[in-house]
Enzyme design. Structure first.
Site, PDB file in Angstrom:
ATOM      1  CG  HIS A 130      57.398  76.499  35.854  1.00  0.00           C
ATOM      2  ND1 HIS A 130      56.064  76.345  36.143  1.00  0.00           N
ATOM      3  CD2 HIS A 130      57.991  76.895  36.999  1.00  0.00           C
ATOM      4  CE1 HIS A 130      55.867  76.642  37.420  1.00  0.00           C
ATOM      5  NE2 HIS A 130      57.012  76.972  37.959  1.00  0.00           N
ATOM      6  CG  ASP A 207      57.517  80.901  31.109  1.00  0.00           C
ATOM      7  OD1 ASP A 207      57.701  81.965  31.725  1.00  0.00           O
ATOM      8  OD2 ASP A 207      57.313  79.811  31.677  1.00  0.00           O
ATOM      9  CD  GLN A 210      62.800  82.220  37.134  1.00  0.00           C
ATOM     10  OE1 GLN A 210      63.556  83.074  37.576  1.00  0.00           O
ATOM     11  NE2 GLN A 210      61.947  81.583  37.916  1.00  0.00           N
ATOM     12  CE  LYS A 233      58.467  83.297  38.823  1.00  0.00           C
ATOM     13  NZ  LYS A 233      58.772  82.321  39.867  1.00  0.00           N
ATOM     14  CB  CYS A 373      57.212  73.966  39.181  1.00  0.00           C
ATOM     15  SG  CYS A 373      56.338  74.299  40.697  1.00  0.00           S
TER      16      CYS A 373
END
Ligand code: PMP
Length: 415
Positions: A130, A207, A210, A233, A373
């Site tokens: 991202h 990261d 997600q 999220k 993104c």
């Protein structure tokens, strides 16, 4: 299997009652919300928490000796422990509250890497990141002269793990990669990446923006050094995020934002820093947001979110299979289902993704269209934008059916 799916479907049916927004209509149609990778919706317990705190307990934190301030401080600080448990961290002081994944990565770049890396040191990223895990490193490169290299993504949408030994070397100080690609849906096998990084003396930033919503994150199991994710999220409020790093690494950080709460003593000449984590949390924080995030974590735990997310994955796979039967649709993502998450990007040949998303919106179906993104990743596969459907724990088979039927509308209108 059938029994398990039926049971999960009935659990989903029950929890959907907790999400008031799912009852609304969009353009006169039932809402099928399939833009969860961008942001999830919130259960009523999270929504009500704001009302409850503002009605009963709200005050600034860490400042006052009065009752309200002590109450809100306790509620706010308790969430640190909840987050620590959520990702299997023993020391809750290793949890830094941030605004979101983006801010968390910027804090690592500006607060840690800027002072602990020097010109010529290498930061290794992947080609599926991202922008939040690209741009802060570009900014740092321009400032202090680090070298950025990428683990390539192959034509099959997986990372080229054979290249690891070549790319991660003794000059590498940090490897920063996502656990799930937000544009391709690829699940990144982290073990080999982390092992190679550590054997070369590099630290690893994960990261988890997600992945954290869908799976149990255990930082001890992963062996990561930094982990970042966003509350919005996983049923929490927007404007709250998490930065976790091991305490000995946090001690190497310099504060990135100065002001109230992050100091121990201030004179007209100088300042000394407060303890960690407060050292990195200057100013009045997102008090109600953090407390409501605690409620979201309770909701996830109380409803066995990992199991519910297996159903979201089943739905995603089901929708994917239906779409892949249509000759005019190209679906991105790995061919091995075990490397696919609960989102997929797709392209309808000859129709702009924004037009696809608009037609779907007219049918009550919310999907994302654009570059997600992740411009370089999409460009790598010859796209400037795609449509993306992403599933979460409250989605049901009606959403899938509505989605597939709305794709027919695109065909009728454009093809
Ligand atoms: N990384 C990944 C993989 C993401 O999916 C996102 C959100 N789309 C981010 C980083 C940025 O998260 P936020 O906008 O919450 O800071």
């Amino acid at each position: 299997m059938k029994f398990k799916l039926d049971k999960l479907a009935s659990n989903v049916k029950a929890i959907r009652q907790d999400f008031p927004i799912l009852d609304r209509e969009v353009n006169g149609k039932r809402l099928a919300y399939l833009d969860n990778a961008a942001s999830s919706q919130r259960p009523v317990s999270v929504i009500n928490k704001f009302n409850e705190i503002y009605s009963n307990n709200y005050s600034n934190v860490h400042r006052g000796v009065h009752t309200l301030s002590m109450e809100s401080t306790e509620l706010y600080e308790n969430v640190r422990k909840k987050i620590a448990n959520f990702i299997n961290v023993d020391d809750q002081n290793e949890i830094i509250y941030t605004k979101g994944t983006t801010e968390s990565i910027n804090i690592v770049a500006r607060g840690w890497a800027k002072y602990n890396l020097k010109k010529g040191d290498k930061v290794v990223l992947s080609e599926v990141e991202h922008h939040a895990n690209l741009v802060p490193w570009f900014m740092l490169r321009d400032e202090i002269g680090i070298i950025i290299e990428f683990i390539p993504v192959l034509d099959d949408f997986n990372l080229d793990l054979d290249s690891l030994e070549k790319i991660i070397d003794k000059k590498t100080r940090l490897v920063a990669v996502s656990q799930i690609s937000n544009s391709l849906g690829t699940i990144i096998p982290l073990n080999q990446i982390i092992e190679t990084a550590h054997s070369n003396g590099a630290l690893v930033l994960i990261d988890a923006a997600q992945s954290a919503p869908h799976q149990k994150i255990d930082v001890k199991d992963l062996g990561a050094d930094f982990l970042v994710f966003s509350a919005h999220k996983l049923l929490g409020p927007n404007g709250v995020g998490v930065l976790w790093a091991k305490m000995d690494i946090l001690e190497q950080f310099k504060p990135f934002i100065g002001g109230g709460d992050m100091i121990s003593k201030v004179t007209f000449e100088n300042a000394t820093w407060n303890e960690i984590p407060y050292r990195f949390e200057a100013g009045t924080p997102n008090i109600t947001g953090v407390i409501a995030f605690g409620e979201a974590i309770d909701y996830l735990n109380n409803n066995n979110y990992v199991e519910l997310c297996q159903y979201a994955h089943y739905l995603s796979e089901f929708a994917r299979k239906e779409l892949s039967a249509l000759s005019y649709i190209e679906i991105l993502g790995p061919s091995d289902p075990s490397l696919r998450s609960s989102l997929f990007s797709f392209d309808i040949k000859g129709v702009h993704p924004h037009d696809v998303a608009q037609i779907l919106d007219s049918a009550g179906v919310a999907i994302r269209a654009g570059h997600h993104c992740a411009q370089p990743t999409l460009n790598r596969f010859g796209f400037s934008s795609t449509a993306r459907a992403s599933f979460y724990l409250y989605n049901d088979m009606n959403d899938v059916e509505q989605f597939i039927e709305s794709i027919d509308l695109v065909e009728k209108r454009f093809l």
